[in-house]
Design a protein around this motif. Structure first.
Motif, short mmCIF file in Angstrom:
data_model
loop_
_atom_site.label_atom_id
_atom_site.label_comp_id
_atom_site.label_asym_id
_atom_site.label_seq_id
_atom_site.Cartn_x
_atom_site.Cartn_y
_atom_site.Cartn_z
N GLU A 1 -27.02 -26.02 -58.97
CA GLU A 1 -27.05 -25.10 -57.82
C GLU A 1 -28.44 -25.01 -57.20
N ARG A 2 -29.48 -25.27 -58.01
CA ARG A 2 -30.84 -25.08 -57.50
C ARG A 2 -31.27 -26.25 -56.63
N THR A 3 -30.48 -27.33 -56.63
CA THR A 3 -30.90 -28.54 -55.93
C THR A 3 -30.81 -28.39 -54.42
N PHE A 4 -31.85 -28.85 -53.72
CA PHE A 4 -31.82 -28.87 -52.25
C PHE A 4 -32.69 -30.02 -51.75
N GLY A 5 -32.46 -30.39 -50.50
CA GLY A 5 -33.29 -31.43 -49.90
C GLY A 5 -34.12 -30.79 -48.80
N ILE A 6 -35.30 -31.34 -48.57
CA ILE A 6 -36.17 -30.75 -47.55
C ILE A 6 -35.67 -31.13 -46.16
N LEU A 7 -35.55 -30.13 -45.27
CA LEU A 7 -35.08 -30.34 -43.89
C LEU A 7 -33.74 -31.04 -43.85
N GLU A 8 -32.91 -30.76 -44.84
CA GLU A 8 -31.59 -31.40 -44.92
C GLU A 8 -30.77 -31.16 -43.66
N GLU A 9 -30.96 -29.97 -43.05
CA GLU A 9 -30.12 -29.59 -41.93
C GLU A 9 -30.22 -30.57 -40.76
N PHE A 10 -31.27 -31.43 -40.77
CA PHE A 10 -31.44 -32.38 -39.67
C PHE A 10 -30.66 -33.68 -39.88
N HIS A 11 -29.98 -33.77 -41.03
CA HIS A 11 -29.12 -34.92 -41.28
C HIS A 11 -29.87 -36.23 -41.40
N TRP A 12 -31.11 -36.17 -41.93
CA TRP A 12 -31.80 -37.42 -42.25
C TRP A 12 -31.34 -37.91 -43.62
N MET A 13 -30.71 -37.02 -44.35
CA MET A 13 -30.18 -37.32 -45.67
C MET A 13 -31.21 -37.91 -46.63
#
Lengths: 1046, 175, 470
Positions: free
Chosen positions: A1002-1014
């Protein structure tokens, strides 16, 4: 007996002059990896020896030639030597020993050259972790300023000499007067066999005394332990067992005694998951913002003089005594935090740990008393396997100087230390040395002390040496040469043995010592020795036994030291308390603290450009030492970042630049030692200022703190080479969601805490009209996960990346112009109160986005997407438009502004404005380059490659083994270096891989993920074990313009 | 070629010239050519010249450009060497439009220019038969071709007509 | 065609065709004036300095510039876009105005086109020298090679640029030269020395000026004009794609294409004015480049200036409306960050000052127009600097934020291109007519009834004739 012949054979071999000369460039046949692989008989055959010699000379010749231009020439072997296959790395287990610092390592050699150091996972101490210094130590092997041969001082300064000359001169002197007063000054000696050598020497020359001191001393602690525990030793701390940690200015994650070991333990209590949402609670009381403090859950900024107060108050709160006798922290809030810490400690008796970095015997005594009262002895700290990494006693140098002055010393030998530079009494010593009839230094590089001696008998680099070590009682460790000594150097131990007429090499001496003591019980000694040598370690279960076996040798050194320096301080709490309160009352005005910097340490590595260019984890400043001051204090005294000030301590002054450091206790300043070496190679010339002379060493233990300091501006301002000049995620419009944080209590309620918004980002990723290149989900798709909760920001990964990927060093001037080349950087952000902010570290590297913005814009397609899901660079296709760098949202792409790597077709060119020559372009230094990685030429973009060379190697190995590549077959450079195990690398398509487990968290996230650079690099939320109310993360930190723009 | 003989009249104003051309042609005489310092609208009609097909050529060239660009890029990105750039499709037509357009224009312009030079027999170093140097500055010329067979009486006739139509000067010239 | 009686004649002083040839060819045929000599030497030296600095850059590396890990482009691309923008006016004047039958253009189109070509030369310099490895610049062309073959990346706006710029240069050159051929012929035929004749005959391709020649001439001019119009729009659109297609806040802006084109015309006209005002004075061509010309161009400047202004404000609105923190900060930083001065410099020069042209008196004032034209070019340079530098120097990840300061090398390369531009223009003005001789003659009489010049009689006559014919 086979190996004996083997050695003899090699000695014969070495007598051939032209071979000797070639050997210096390359190779070392001495490594007995095949002692026990059954080849031994064949070694007997002369034909083989003949072929071996011929093959060796030819290959040595070819490769030696190859070394001249390592990048461009490929030199095939005519006859392949035993253990070298071109293109295949050979690994040797060894030990990193630098003064008291210790790390069990594996050394990677290519074509006979050591090029990379990795942690040795078999070690029970360092457990595969490394530090920036360990990683960088391989570069110092190829330091251009290393001494090429022994030297003798004549009228016109030093002249080169042969070992024979030196030996005759010295032995002549010794034999002439066997009862001469000989003094050996050394730093902490970890090696039992070396101690035995000293013993042997003392037998022959009875009036020999061995003094040991540490540039950064722990003798206050040793004396305190002598007083309260009867052992002048450092206990074995186990941070993994501590549920509550209170550190009184002990930077145990950065520089304190054995940081790698302690980090390993510490992060065990920081790796949390839904199943086990438990974390240690870490209180840090300190005046400067240390790496450890920046990682603490609660950090309280107190004045250096108040550290004793903290200890006393803790003691009182826990025991109910009144040792503090009304002594309190001025600030109410701080005092309360102190009480809270005490409460937590009380709740966790036997599961807590109180440590202190003060070199003041009194404070240490109180700390011992606290741990005693909490019943921590035998649980979180013990003397069963005492830590041997610091044995130096401060009075040694004082005694030595007075003896020298009194003319009582005939012969002085200085080994592995540089007192003239790094001791407060250095100046006196420098004069006093002349009083000795003969002075000998074993320094490998000319240094301030060696320069004062009449003989310099250069020691090997540790990668060229045989040695053993006992970092912790009972835990033995071996060093073996990974390359034949490059220069006409000789190990100090060999020199001493030669001078006291022992005709064996140190290697044989050591093996003998082992078979007498360590291996006393074993049947086939050579085999068990080789087994130990193979893993570089000998750490059986019944550790105690062996410890005893070597005690005799150990005693000689420790004994000598202790006889001369009994603990002067009061041995009971009350008198200690009295001394502390007296000290507190004495202190007035601005206070200063001298500290050890993460990179340079006590100054041994002042010639290592990698370390100079490693940004200080906290301040992010490179290539300098500087005076840390708090923002408010700076405002009050009209100082700005980079102002040159005259710093006056104990009547001595230096001119240093000011660095505004959030978290530095108001009214106190701090500055790092280890800089400003005067006699040093290209790498360290004119870097920083030496502040050792400012330190007060008059007491029984060196006092790294002082009060009544004056700081007066010179009116000048200089640019500090800082790699990060903005440190708040709050741009005035709110907190940028680049780092995600939460507190433990929130996490326990909801594992998604702080990461709630991720679901939305992922939902958007479903919407795309791009093709699904990786839809089949077979093969590989490489990814990484970084746990922000484990990362301490120590910077080991940065240097490891430098070494693995041939990343150029650019020098101070270029760093100031923001031209640094690091592929892996550690971003550091502050939030909350500028006077004591919360800190978070975020390792930042190429995110290898699946929809990479950089790829779309390259006109020549030099950067594009690999079928294995990483973003790849074709250096030789790049024409350097820098469009990709502009379009990279993470700004991780680096451009070769000049010919930093000396790879240029036009040859190395320095611009007229003068990029510094850091000795990184010499052929010798370039021997450290990794042949698997292109050296980038001027004008091309480079960036993290996910260590593609390691991926490929692992795939090939798997293929040769005719099997699938499995998770954990290889580790990327940053991952393997990390002592905090914060980095996981693996295959996104392998459901069983560790990475996938991380990805599901659950703690995992990507930086600026919302921009869809994946991005392919994932991060895990930082969790702080503190009350929600105290969590300052969302609070704006309005100090954006504290630093002058870079 | 055999020497070319002409008789020509010079006019001071384009309107006069156009009128003259009309009258001369109405008398059924064959004008060789007219030389003017600038484009005179209506002159070509008056002389009964066909309209040029130059612009049609331009269209053909342009079309070639469009086709070349599209097919070339298509072949490269989807067939010859497909590369994954930022996860975009191999066949990403929108991204090709700029280049396609540019090539269309380039082909059309350059193609037309070359055709134009060819048709007008223009090229560096060409030695033109200059009727009268003032025709590129401020005078307008109307020429009639004559040869050895042409009778003097015929020549006189031409000169008379020229004079009548307002020519300010009348000359015979041989190249 | 109907001619408003109020409209002033396009050419003053009742010229004859002969006079027109004499006037316009005079500077070409006369001896170079000392003023011309001095100007040419100075600008030549400036250009030389620029090339020296380019030499430094190529020898030692882009590190000679003030760029850094975060700001990968600054003056280089700023200058590139600035020059391209300037170039656009030439094509616009000759092409679009030709299509709109704006006869007044003939006075200025020749030198405007020349300006285009020289500006594009200066512009084209930058994308080349900004490369880290200039010597491999040919990699950008999709040519068959032994490396795969590796072709170019057709998704990259930078590659589109390569095609756009090269096409633009070629077509402008063709267009310009087509018009130049008859005029060079004029000079050839007026030439007094045989050598001069020879040279100019080579350059005019042996033009004769027959009826058919002129018919084809008209045809190709029209089609080229038709091609250039969309071309000039496409070129700056594509230049704007360099930024619009990126992901950097402040670059990633969909209104860039129209906004850049308007800006280009804006700055281009300003530059044309700067030059024409000098030329008409130095070569005494006031009767051909009249106040009417200046006023018409100033009107276009008001229009385009206002468009640009609207674009700036739209950007701000979009940032606010998007509710995207990164986008919002980009614009907050532009207007209030460390580079605020460049933003407000841009606003003043491009949006506020041109509005003064609403006043007819200022519109028709030569001196005011001259300073304004300089002003606008400064402003447009700022615009590109603002877009390129203030967007990158603080984008997504605060840890990477840096500042950018130019080095002497960058500054002199920029000045060098100005020198180059001036040199080329001065040489052009000396060897070829700065006004399209033939075209000017063809519009001598468009003022119709007002025309009372020497050719008037026939003109009247001609009119009668038409009545008869009808």
């Amino acid at each position: 007996m086979a190996e004996k012949k083997y050695w003899k054979g090699l000695e014969e071999l070495n007598q051939e002059p032209e071979l000797v000369q070639l050997n210096q460039l390359e190779f070392n046949e001495e490594i007995p990896v095949d002692f026990f692989d059954g080849k031994n008989d064949s070694l007997k055959s002369n034909r083989r020896d003949f072929l071996k010699m011929m093959g060796f000379s030819l290959t040595a010749a070819t490769v030696a030639a190859g070394c001249e231009i390592p990048v461009r020439k490929v030199a095939p072997y005519v006859f392949k030597p035993e253990d070298i296959t071109p293109g295949i790395a050979t690994w040797y287990a060894s030990s990193y020993i630098n003064g008291g610092d210790y790390c069990s390592i594996l050394v990677k050699t290519r074509e006979g050259r050591p090029i990379k150091i990795e942690g040795n996972t078999d070690s029970k101490i360092t457990k595969g972790g490394t530090s920036a210094r360990v990683q960088a130590s391989v570069l110092s092997l190829y330091d251009t300023s290393r001494l090429r041969n022994p030297m003798t001082k004549g009228e016109r300064g030093f002249t080169n000499a042969s070992w024979d000359d030196v030996d005759t001169a010295i032995t002549g002197k010794l034999i002439a007067n066997p009862n001469a007063n000989i003094r050996i000054l050394t730093s902490t000696i970890l090696s039992p066999s070396t101690k035995k050598v000293f013993a042997k020497f003392t037998e022959k020359y009875p009036n020999t005394k061995v003094y040991s001191y540490d540039a950064l001393s722990y003798s206050g602690m040793l004396m305190a332990n002598m007083a309260s525990k009867g052992k002048a030793e450092i206990p074995d701390y186990d941070f993994a067992k501590a549920k509550v940690i209170v550190s009184i200015d002990a930077d145990f994650l950065g520089t304190w005694i054995s940081p790698i070991e302690y980090t390993k333990g510490y992060i065990k209590t920081r790796k949390i998951s839904k199943e086990n949402p438990n974390m240690s609670r870490h209180y840090q009381f300190e005046s400067r913002m240390s790496l450890t403090g920046s990682n603490a859950d609660y950090r309280v900024a107190v004045l250096p003089s108040e550290l004793g107060t903290v200890a006393l108050n803790l003691y009182d709160a826990i025991t109910g005594n009144n040792a503090s006798s009304g002594l309190k922290l001025k600030d109410e809030a701080k005092q309360n935090r102190l009480k809270e810490a005490a409460e937590w400690l009380k709740k966790h008796r036997g599961q807590s740990l109180v440590v202190s970095g003060c070199n003041d015997v009194n404070v240490q005594l109180i700390v011992n008393a606290i741990n005693e009262a909490l019943g921590n002895y035998g649980k979180t700290l013990s003397f069963d396997n005492s830590n041997m990494m610091r044995q130096g006693i401060d009075n040694s140098v004082k005694d030595l100087v007075s003896e020298l002055k009194a003319g009582q010393v005939n012969i002085l030998m200085v080994h592995d230390c540089n007192p003239v530079y790094d001791h407060a009494m250095g100046v006196d010593l420098a004069e006093a040395i002349a009083k000795a009839e003969m002075s000998i230094s074993f320094a490998g590089n000319m240094n301030e002390t060696a320069e004062k001696c009449n003989f310099v008998c250069p020691d090997h680099h540790f990668l060229e040496s045989w040695n053993d070590a006992e970092p912790k009682k009972g835990y033995l460790s071996l060093s073996q040469p990974t390359i034949k000594n490059l220069f006409e150097t000789r190990q100090m131990q060999d020199s001493l043995l030669a001078w006291c007429g022992v005709m064996t090499t140190y290697h044989d001496f050591m093996m003998q010592n082992w078979s007498d003591s360590v291996l006393a019980g074993s049947i086939d000694k050579s085999t068990s020795f080789n087994k130990a040598l193979q893993i570089g370690l000998h750490q059986p279960e019944n550790a105690g036994g062996i410890a005893l076996a070597i005690e005799s040798a150990a005693a000689i050194l420790a004994g000598v030291a202790m006889v001369n320096n009994g603990p002067a301080a009061g041995t009971d709490v009350s008198s200690a308390a009295a001394n502390i309160s007296a000290m507190v009352k004495k202190s007035s005005g601005v206070e200063i603290q001298f500290y050890e910097s993460i990179a340079i340490g006590d100054g041994r590595y002042a010639d290592n450009p990698w370390l100079h260019e490693l940004p200080d984890p906290v301040s992010k400043i490179t290539w300098d030492n500087y005076l840390n001051v708090s923002p408010a204090w700076a405002r009050e005294n009209g100082l700005t970042h980079g102002d040159l000030v005259t710093l006056t301590v104990n009547g001595k002054s230096v001119i240093v630049p000011v660095a505004i450091q959030p978290g530095q206790a108001f009214g106190s300043v701090s500055i790092a030692v280890g800089y400003g070496r005067t006699l040093i190679g290209k790498g360290g010339e004119g870097v920083g200022v030496n502040v050792y002379p400012l330190i007060d060493a008059s007491g029984d233990s060196v006092n790294y703190m002082a009060s009544g300091v004056t700081v007066s501006s010179t009116g000048e301002n200089v640019k500090l080479a800082q790699t990060q000049t903005h440190f708040s995620l709050n741009d005035g419009l709110g907190q940028r969601r680049i780092v995600k944080e939460t507190t433990l209590e929130e996490y326990k309620k909801n594992p998604l805490a702080g990461n709630e918004d991720r679901a939305e980002a992922l939902a958007w990723q479903e919407i795309t009209f791009y093709p699904d290149y990786f839809g089949k989900k077979n093969g590989f798709n490489w990814g990484m996960s970084i746990d922000l909760n484990s990362c301490t920001g120590c910077g080991a990964c940065v240097i490891s990346c430098n070494a693995e990927n041939n990343i150029p060093v650019v020098g101070k001037k270029e760093v100031i112009r923001s031209h640094e080349m690091h592929w892996m950087r550690i971003d550091r952000y502050y939030s909350g109160d500028p006077e004591n902010p919360e800190v978070v570290y975020q390792p930042m590297l190429c995110q290898h986005c699946e929809n990479a913005p950089c790829e779309n814009v390259c006109p020549v397609g030099a950067t594009n997407h690999s079928s294995e899901g990483y973003n790849q660079m074709a250096y030789n296709r790049c024409i350097g438009t820098r469009y990709c760098a502009n379009n990279c949202p993470y700004k991780v792409r680096r451009f070769n502004w000049f010919d930093y790597g000396a790879a240029d077709t036009f040859g190395a060119m320095n611009d007229p404005s003068g990029t510094e020559d850091l000795g990184m372009m010499e052929d010798l230094t370039r021997m450290v380059l990794n042949p698997d990685v292109t050296v980038r030429s001027r004008g091309v973009i480079e960036k993290c490659s996910f260590c593609v060379q390691r991926i490929q190697e692992a795939k090939l190995t798997a293929k040769k083994g005719n099997r699938e590549l499995v998770d954990g077959d290889f580790r990327v450079a940053c991952q393997s270096a990390c002592p905090a195990e914060a980095i996981t690398f693996g295959n996104n398509y392998d459901e069983t891989s560790k990475l996938m487990a991380e990805a599901k968290d659950e703690r995992t996230f990507g930086i600026l993920e919302e921009f869809h650079w994946m991005p392919s690099v994932m991060y895990k939320t930082k969790v702080r074990n503190k009350d929600k109310a105290d969590h300052k993360n969302e609070e704006a930190l309005d100090i954006m313009d504290l630093y002058n723009y870079n | 070629m055999a020497n070319k003989k002409i008789i020509y009249g010079l006019y001071e104003d384009e309107t006069v010239l156009i009128k003259a051309v009309k009258t001369v042609r109405s008398e059924g005489m064959k004008i060789d050519d007219c030389y003017t310092p600038f484009p005179v609208h209506g002159l070509d009609d008056a002389m009964g010249l066909r309209h040029t097909k130059l612009h049609s050529a331009g269209f053909v060239f342009g079309a070639t450009g469009t086709l070349t660009a599209l097919t070339f890029i298509l072949w490269i990105t989807t067939n010859n060497y497909p590369v994954n750039y930022g996860g975009k499709p191999f066949l990403s037509l929108p991204a090709w439009i700029p280049i396609t357009f540019e090539l269309t224009v380039l082909f059309a312009a350059v193609g037309m220019f070359l055709t134009y030079l060819y048709l007008n027999r223009l090229a560096p170093g060409v030695k033109p038969d200059i009727v009268d140097e003032r025709t590129t500055s401020h005078l307008f010329a109307m020429t009639f071709e004559v040869d050895d067979q042409t009778t003097d009486q015929r020549k006189e006739e031409i000169k008379r007509v020229l004079a009548a139509s307002g020519a300010v000067e009348i000359h015979e010239k041989e190249f | 065609m109907f001619v408003s009686p109020l409209r002033e004649p396009l050419i003053l002083g009742n010229k004859t065709y002969k006079q027109i040839s004499d006037d316009i060819c005079a500077p070409v045929e006369g001896k170079p004036t000392t003023a011309w000599m001095i100007a040419t030497t100075l600008s030549g030296l400036l250009a030389l300095t620029g090339f020296t600095m380019i030499g430094l850059t190529i020898t030692y590396g882009i590190g000679m510039w003030g760029l850094n890990k975060t700001v990968g482009w600054a003056w280089d691309i700023t200058n590139f876009v600035w020059w391209i923008g300037i170039g656009h006016a030439g094509t616009l004047i000759s092409a679009i105005l030709l299509l709109f039958r704006q006869k007044w253009r003939t006075g200025v189109n020749r030198s405007a086109e020349a300006m285009t070509i020289f500006a594009v030369i200066c512009a084209g310099l930058f994308p080349i020298i900004h490369m880290g490895r200039v010597w491999l610049a040919f990699f950008i062309f999709p040519y068959p090679n032994t490396r795969g073959p590796v072709w170019a990346n057709f998704n990259s706006p930078l590659l589109w640029d390569v095609f756009a710029i090269s096409t633009y240069f070629t077509v402008s050159l063709v267009f310009w030269y087509t018009g130049l051929i008859p005029d060079l012929a004029t000079i050839r035929d007026r030439a007094t020395t045989a050598f001069r004749k020879k040279i100019y005959n080579v350059f005019c391709f042996g033009w004769k000026g027959t009826a058919k020649n002129w018919q084809r001439f008209e045809s190709i001019s029209l089609v080229l004009a038709g091609l250039s119009t969309p071309l000039v729009l496409s070129v700056h659109t594509i230049v704007s794609f360099d930024f619009a297609t990126s992901v950097i806040p402040g670059w990633h802006t969909t209104i860039f294409p129209p906004y850049f084109v308007a800006g280009a015309i804006f700055s281009g006209f300003a530059m044309v004015l700067t030059l024409m005002l000098v030329v008409r004075k130095v070569f005494n061509l006031e009767e051909y480049i009249t106040l009417h010309h200046i006023e018409s161009m100033n009107k276009i400047i008001i229009l385009t200036g206002s468009i640009v202004g609207v674009a700036y404000i739209t950007e701000l609105f979009t940032a606010w409306y998007s509710q995207n923190q990164y986008e919002q900060y980009a614009f907050l930083n532009r207007s209030t960050g460390p580079y605020w001065w460049s933003y407000w410099g841009m606003m003043t020069c491009n949006v506020i000052s041109p509005q003064l042209f609403w006043v007819k008196k200022l519109r028709r004032s030569v001196v005011f127009t001259f300073f304004m034209s300089i002003f606008i070019n400064v402003g447009m340079w700022f615009e590109r600097f603002v877009i390129i530098v203030t967007s990158t120097h603080r984008d997504y990840i605060p840890s990477a934020w840096t500042m950018y300061y130019p080095t002497y090398v960058e500054i002199f390369i920029y000045l060098g291109t100005i020198g180059l531009f001036m040199t080329l223009f001065l040489i052009f003005a000396k060897v070829a007519p700065v006004i399209a001789v033939a075209e000017v003659k063809s519009i001598l009489k468009v003022a119709g009834d007002q025309y009372v010049g020497p050719n008037a009689t026939q003109a009247q006559h001609h009119h009668d004739e038409h009545k008869e014919l009808v």
